[in-house]
Scaffold this motif. Structure first.
Motif, PDB file in Angstrom:
ATOM      1  N   VAL A 127     120.067  51.250 131.527  1.00 59.02           N
ATOM      2  CA  VAL A 127     119.028  50.707 132.403  1.00 59.02           C
ATOM      3  C   VAL A 127     118.199  49.650 131.668  1.00 59.02           C
ATOM      4  CG1 VAL A 127     117.293  52.501 131.913  1.00 59.02           C
ATOM      5  CG2 VAL A 127     117.267  51.305 134.096  1.00 59.02           C
ATOM      6  N   ASP A 128     117.969  49.826 130.366  1.00 58.67           N
ATOM      7  CA  ASP A 128     117.223  48.835 129.592  1.00 58.67           C
ATOM      8  C   ASP A 128     118.022  47.548 129.414  1.00 58.67           C
ATOM      9  OD1 ASP A 128     115.110  50.609 129.360  1.00 58.67           O
ATOM     10  OD2 ASP A 128     115.783  51.375 127.415  1.00 58.67           O
ATOM     11  N   ARG A 130     120.201  46.375 131.589  1.00 62.71           N
ATOM     12  CA  ARG A 130     120.152  45.680 132.885  1.00 62.71           C
ATOM     13  C   ARG A 130     118.840  44.942 133.076  1.00 62.71           C
ATOM     14  NH1 ARG A 130     122.593  50.560 136.306  1.00 62.71           N
ATOM     15  NH2 ARG A 130     124.772  50.192 135.875  1.00 62.71           N
ATOM     16  N   ASN A 131     117.775  45.440 132.486  1.00 60.48           N
ATOM     17  CA  ASN A 131     116.471  44.789 132.597  1.00 60.48           C
ATOM     18  C   ASN A 131     116.326  43.633 131.618  1.00 60.48           C
ATOM     19  OD1 ASN A 131     115.646  46.542 134.624  1.00 60.48           O
ATOM     20  ND2 ASN A 131     114.760  48.002 133.188  1.00 60.48           N
ATOM     21  N   GLY A 132     117.349  43.387 130.823  1.00 61.61           N
ATOM     22  CA  GLY A 132     117.348  42.248 129.897  1.00 61.61           C
ATOM     23  C   GLY A 132     117.033  42.669 128.487  1.00 61.61           C
ATOM     24  N   ARG A 133     117.863  42.253 127.567  1.00 60.15           N
ATOM     25  CA  ARG A 133     117.665  42.534 126.150  1.00 60.15           C
ATOM     26  C   ARG A 133     117.744  41.204 125.423  1.00 60.15           C
ATOM     27  NH1 ARG A 133     116.450  47.217 123.754  1.00 60.15           N
ATOM     28  NH2 ARG A 133     117.997  46.960 122.143  1.00 60.15           N
TER      29      ARG A 133
END
Length: 167
Positions: A127-128, A130-133
């Motif tokens: 999920v992290d 998908r939220n952008g890294r």
């Protein structure tokens, strides 16, 4: 009618081949050694960060995938299992340990080569990711067939994936 029948048979055969190939990627032992080498790096990182007392195991490869002499991009999904860690067995995949522990997130790990040639191993909850890294933007991106009209260059001359108008 025979030409249509031959085309349909060819399409069916192609679809079946793709399905079989995709299913093989869910089985760690069926992967080529070059893939397992990088997956093992991800497993070590994830076991240190996410497993706690439980073992982290391979679940499946995520696309895109590229392993060459000049480039590396292996994205893998891992799971926290119901098995306890056993240091004498190491951190690699264990066939005896593939049941996901309830209420644990999938772990998304990326092993890639950076612009400077160094290797990057980044593991995070899916999920992290998908939220952008931002750290994953340090990977040297690649496209099939090199620079094409469908690829763009960013301000830092780093090739980006995508199509014109999509990025």
């Amino acid at each position: 009618m025979n030409k249509m029948s031959a085309v349909l048979k060819l399409l069916l055969l192609t679809a079946m081949t793709l399905l079989v190939s995709a299913q093989e990627w869910d089985n760690y032992e069926s992967l080529p050694e070059s893939y397992r080498t990088h997956i093992d790096k991800a497993l070590r990182e994830a076991n240190e960060r996410f497993g706690g007392p439980h073992h982290v195991a391979y679940e499946k490869l995520l696309l895109p995938l590229k392993i060459t002499d000049n480039n590396l991009y292996v994205n893998v999904r891992l799971i926290v299992t119901t098995c306890k860690k056993e240091p004498h067995k190491g951190f690699g995949h264990r066939d005896d340990c593939i049941t996901q522990k309830p209420k644990t997130p999938w772990i998304d790990c990326l092993v890639c080569k950076q612009e400077n040639g160094e290797e990057l191993i980044d593991c995070a909850r899916q999920v992290d990711v998908r939220n952008g890294r931002d750290i994953r933007k340090e990977c040297a991106y690649w496209t099939h067939g090199g620079a094409t009209v469908l690829s763009q260059k960013s301000g830092n001359n780093k090739q980006e994936l995508g199509c014109l108008g999509c990025v």
